[in-house]
Write a protein that holds these residues in place. Sequence first.
Motif, mmCIF file in Angstrom:
data_model
loop_
_atom_site.group_PDB
_atom_site.id
_atom_site.type_symbol
_atom_site.label_atom_id
_atom_site.label_comp_id
_atom_site.label_asym_id
_atom_site.label_seq_id
_atom_site.Cartn_x
_atom_site.Cartn_y
_atom_site.Cartn_z
ATOM 1 N N LEU A 121 0.825 -1.208 0.000
ATOM 2 C CA LEU A 121 0.000 0.000 0.000
ATOM 3 C C LEU A 121 0.857 1.255 0.000
ATOM 4 O O LEU A 121 0.675 2.153 -0.828
ATOM 5 C CB LEU A 121 -0.943 0.000 1.205
ATOM 6 N N TYR A 135 -10.568 2.001 3.316
ATOM 7 C CA TYR A 135 -10.149 0.597 3.230
ATOM 8 C C TYR A 135 -10.914 -0.086 2.097
ATOM 9 O O TYR A 135 -11.810 -0.891 2.332
ATOM 10 C CB TYR A 135 -10.413 -0.126 4.551
ATOM 11 N N TRP A 191 -8.445 -3.369 -3.708
ATOM 12 C CA TRP A 191 -7.548 -2.221 -3.569
ATOM 13 C C TRP A 191 -6.645 -2.007 -4.775
ATOM 14 O O TRP A 191 -5.960 -0.991 -4.882
ATOM 15 C CB TRP A 191 -6.692 -2.379 -2.309
ATOM 16 N N TYR A 235 -6.771 2.147 -3.488
ATOM 17 C CA TYR A 235 -6.200 2.658 -2.236
ATOM 18 C C TYR A 235 -5.429 3.953 -2.485
ATOM 19 O O TYR A 235 -5.568 4.929 -1.738
ATOM 20 C CB TYR A 235 -5.294 1.619 -1.591
ATOM 21 N N THR A 280 -3.191 -3.595 8.125
ATOM 22 C CA THR A 280 -3.827 -4.043 6.884
ATOM 23 C C THR A 280 -3.083 -5.249 6.329
ATOM 24 O O THR A 280 -1.875 -5.397 6.520
ATOM 25 C CB THR A 280 -3.824 -2.928 5.828
ATOM 26 N N PRO A 321 -2.992 -6.575 2.588
ATOM 27 C CA PRO A 321 -3.457 -6.424 1.214
ATOM 28 C C PRO A 321 -3.188 -7.684 0.386
ATOM 29 O O PRO A 321 -2.140 -7.828 -0.238
ATOM 30 C CB PRO A 321 -2.674 -5.219 0.696
ATOM 31 N N THR A 325 -8.047 -9.189 -1.480
ATOM 32 C CA THR A 325 -8.821 -8.087 -0.909
ATOM 33 C C THR A 325 -8.037 -7.504 0.267
ATOM 34 O O THR A 325 -7.055 -8.089 0.720
ATOM 35 C CB THR A 325 -10.197 -8.570 -0.428
ATOM 36 N N LEU A 326 -8.500 -6.362 0.745
ATOM 37 C CA LEU A 326 -7.803 -5.672 1.835
ATOM 38 C C LEU A 326 -8.406 -6.099 3.166
ATOM 39 O O LEU A 326 -9.464 -5.612 3.574
ATOM 40 C CB LEU A 326 -7.917 -4.159 1.645
#
Length: 448
Positions: free
Chosen positions: A30, A321, A325, A353, A429, A431, A434-435
Amino acid sequence: MVQQSTQEKIPGLQFPENGRFLVRMRLDPLSAFQDLARTYGDVAHMKFGKQDAYLLSHPDNIRDVLVVHQQQMRKPGALRQPLGGNGLLRSEGEFHKQQRRLIQPAFHRQRIASYAQTMVEYTQRLSGRWQDGMQVDMAQEMMGLTLAIIAQTMFGARVEDDTAAVREALTPLLQMGGASRLDPLNALLEYLPLPSKKRRIEARVRLDAIVYRIISERRASGEDQGDLLSMLLLARDEEGNGSGMDDAQLHDEVMTLFVAGHETTANALSWTWYLLSQHPEVEEKLQRELDTVLAGRLPGVEDVPRLTYTEMVLTEAMRLYPPAWIIGRRTVDEYRVRQYTIPANSLLIMSQYVVHHDPHWYPDPFRFDPERWTPEARVNRPKYAYFPFGGGPRLCIGEAFAWMEGELALATLAQRWRARLLPGHHVQTEPLITLRPKGGLPMVLHRR
């Protein structure tokens, strides 16, 4: 005179920065993509091994790729959802158009509205199992809820006996990393007989067996139960050759809808609970709306348009969120972005994101503020400054289903419960496809 290469013209990573970026991407994708956009702007070049890739971060360029010039694009194998075979998320061209025509009636507005009662019924069951002061993993609670809802709306007859087996099989499959699959090292590891690969293969076999069994039983019965599977079994391509789906294609579409229909909504709800726990003033305003609109009763589909702040809370949670992402496309031919020419067979990466945290569109972008989603505030942003469900012809077919499920589930639970993060737990998080919240979300429940 020697003409400069396209890679030299487009700002981006050179050796050895590109190698350092790959290391960062393994550890924290991210922030790696965010820093790439901040440093090099709205079009940034990088390499994954020999593959040229470009991060596009301006909403207008993203709209052009997903909508205006979508026929010049293909889905890249590395960023495809790994469970759906040749389902909607993976298929291409005329076949994708045909499948979307077949499936679309199952997601018409009236059809989706008919699922509202199931959504509320299963959410109320969960609420009835909760107890004041109880500690739960909210991520697991929301995953179990959305899995039960999609199983019921997909397969009609209650499939609780299969739910635990499905969840167990899905876990190793969904743990395949999203952007990490672009990493040449990780791609190489996929060819090695590692224990993780063996677990994924075994899980896929178990999951396939469950889905094929359910399809076989339903075909044999010939019964229309009014669920998604019945719709898919009865679907005929009236604009094409009038054919339906064989078992293999039906399996691929069921798997795609089944996974996408619970994983993303569960993550959106999980992050919403976390954000509410950290912002009691937002939680209080949400509960005032629920008390006013619902007056203690369960919500119904007719309440959804009236729960405006509930929608704003969920929208802002998916900004901060986004469950999906990162998405990608591969260029078929040379492709023009602003003053740059991107070569054919290049990878275009667009990160929800990154865009959702761009201060150009969202001042103080890491702050949780549902007021960003008033009608007046929305007018001042380009459409693709927010694209949690993608866009264009490949827009998530279940978007309306997900919105209704998220709002009804949140309204059902939040009017009766508050949840607080377990003291000392550090939220991170994860990632992957999916996040997700890494390690879950341990929370303590408090009855209102």
